[in-house]
Design an enzyme around this catalytic site. Structure first.
Site, PDB file in Angstrom:
ATOM      1  N   LEU A  54       0.868  -1.170   0.000  1.00 47.83           N
ATOM      2  CA  LEU A  54       0.000   0.000   0.000  1.00 47.83           C
ATOM      3  C   LEU A  54       0.905   1.220   0.000  1.00 47.83           C
ATOM      4  CD1 LEU A  54      -2.742  -0.818   2.697  1.00 47.83           C
ATOM      5  CD2 LEU A  54      -2.986  -0.933   0.206  1.00 47.83           C
ATOM      6  N   ASP A  55       0.509   2.256  -0.724  1.00 47.72           N
ATOM      7  CA  ASP A  55       1.275   3.500  -0.676  1.00 47.72           C
ATOM      8  C   ASP A  55       1.371   3.997   0.757  1.00 47.72           C
ATOM      9  OD1 ASP A  55       1.419   3.418  -3.425  1.00 47.72           O
ATOM     10  OD2 ASP A  55      -0.196   4.877  -3.737  1.00 47.72           O
ATOM     11  N   ARG A  56       2.442   4.689   1.038  1.00 49.31           N
ATOM     12  CA  ARG A  56       2.658   5.206   2.393  1.00 49.31           C
ATOM     13  C   ARG A  56       1.458   5.985   2.942  1.00 49.31           C
ATOM     14  NH1 ARG A  56       7.916   8.773   4.208  1.00 49.31           N
ATOM     15  NH2 ARG A  56       7.260   9.209   6.333  1.00 49.31           N
ATOM     16  N   THR A  58      -1.663   5.730   2.237  1.00 51.31           N
ATOM     17  CA  THR A  58      -2.911   4.963   2.182  1.00 51.31           C
ATOM     18  C   THR A  58      -3.045   4.084   3.415  1.00 51.31           C
ATOM     19  OG1 THR A  58      -2.774   4.906  -0.242  1.00 51.31           O
ATOM     20  CG2 THR A  58      -4.266   3.335   0.806  1.00 51.31           C
TER      21      THR A  58
END
Length: 243
Positions: A54-56, A58
């Site tokens: 997951l993106d940081r 998110t």
């Protein structure tokens, strides 16, 4: 800190990743000291294996394996697009009721790690979306006297880097709080008016078939305080979207 464990069996474990936390160590973020993978390992006193990312900024469901074989099997499911994923996002404006975004995305190369790599052709990227709720707030963020937002369910059918954020930008409905692909002026106004200062993107649900037991597994993650704060201010009811 202690992570919220959403699911655990003998071979898999899932957490509700907080916004702002990296999944694992990266030499590109040498100053960071807090990582989901290492924090979970220390919390359960057992090695964990990454399956997806997951993106940081998110939050939401993040799945790990408890052995390398399960990591391989689950990674194959992700690569073959057999895992169903659903995200919640708050976007600028009133988006259409539902639709499909079929818009190829170029591979994003890192300026340092990929400095010698050649640009690649755009890859197929498909996202389904559904408008869950709308709101018009009595403050201006531009030429209009009011500001509109939509709550959207997003289901990516491919897994390109920043796919959901880039697809929402492509529709001119950027995700609120997105400092890379969003509207910085709109982001600042949202923070000023509501106190919310994070990317409004949350990995709500994962649905997959367990590679060993063949059971259908559904894992969902609740929203954090900033999400709940916005729901209250926008007049949206939490129970309408989490059941």
């Amino acid at each position: 800190m202690e992570l919220d464990i959403l699911y655990r069996d003998d071979e898999l474990i899932a957490i509700n990743k907080p916004a702002g936390m990296l999944v694992h160590r990266s030499w590109l973020d040498k100053a960071e000291t807090l990582f989901a993978m290492q924090t979970l390992r220390d919390q359960i006193n057992q090695h964990v294996f990454p399956i997806h990312r997951l993106d940081r900024p998110t939050s939401g469901v993040l799945l790990f394996a408890l052995n390398s074989e399960m990591a391989r099997l689950m990674s194959e499911q992700f690569e073959q697009h057999k895992v169903e994923k659903e995200y919640l996002a708050i976007v600028r404006g009133y988006i259409a009721e539902k639709g499909e975004i079929d818009y190829p995305l170029k591979v994003i190369l890192d300026k340092i790690a990929d400095k010698f790599s050649q640009p690649k052709a755009a890859q197929q990227a498909v996202t389904f979306y559904q408008n869950l709720a709308k709101v018009e707030m009595p403050y201006s963020t531009g030429k209009y006297a009011t500001t509109r937002y939509s709550l959207v369910a997003l289901s990516p059918k491919t897994g390109r880097k920043h796919q959901l954020r880039r697809h929402m930008k492509h529709l001119f409905h950027p995700i609120m709080g997105d400092t890379k692909y969003g509207d910085l002026h709109q982001n600042r106004r949202l923070t000023e008016k509501t106190g919310c200062n994070r990317l409004m993107l949350h990995a709500r649900l994962l649905h997959f078939t367990h590679p060993k037991t063949l059971q259908k597994i559904t894992i969902s993650a609740l929203l954090d305080q900033q999400w709940q704060m916005l729901f209250n201010q926008f007049g949206w009811h939490f129970t309408d979207f989490f059941y």
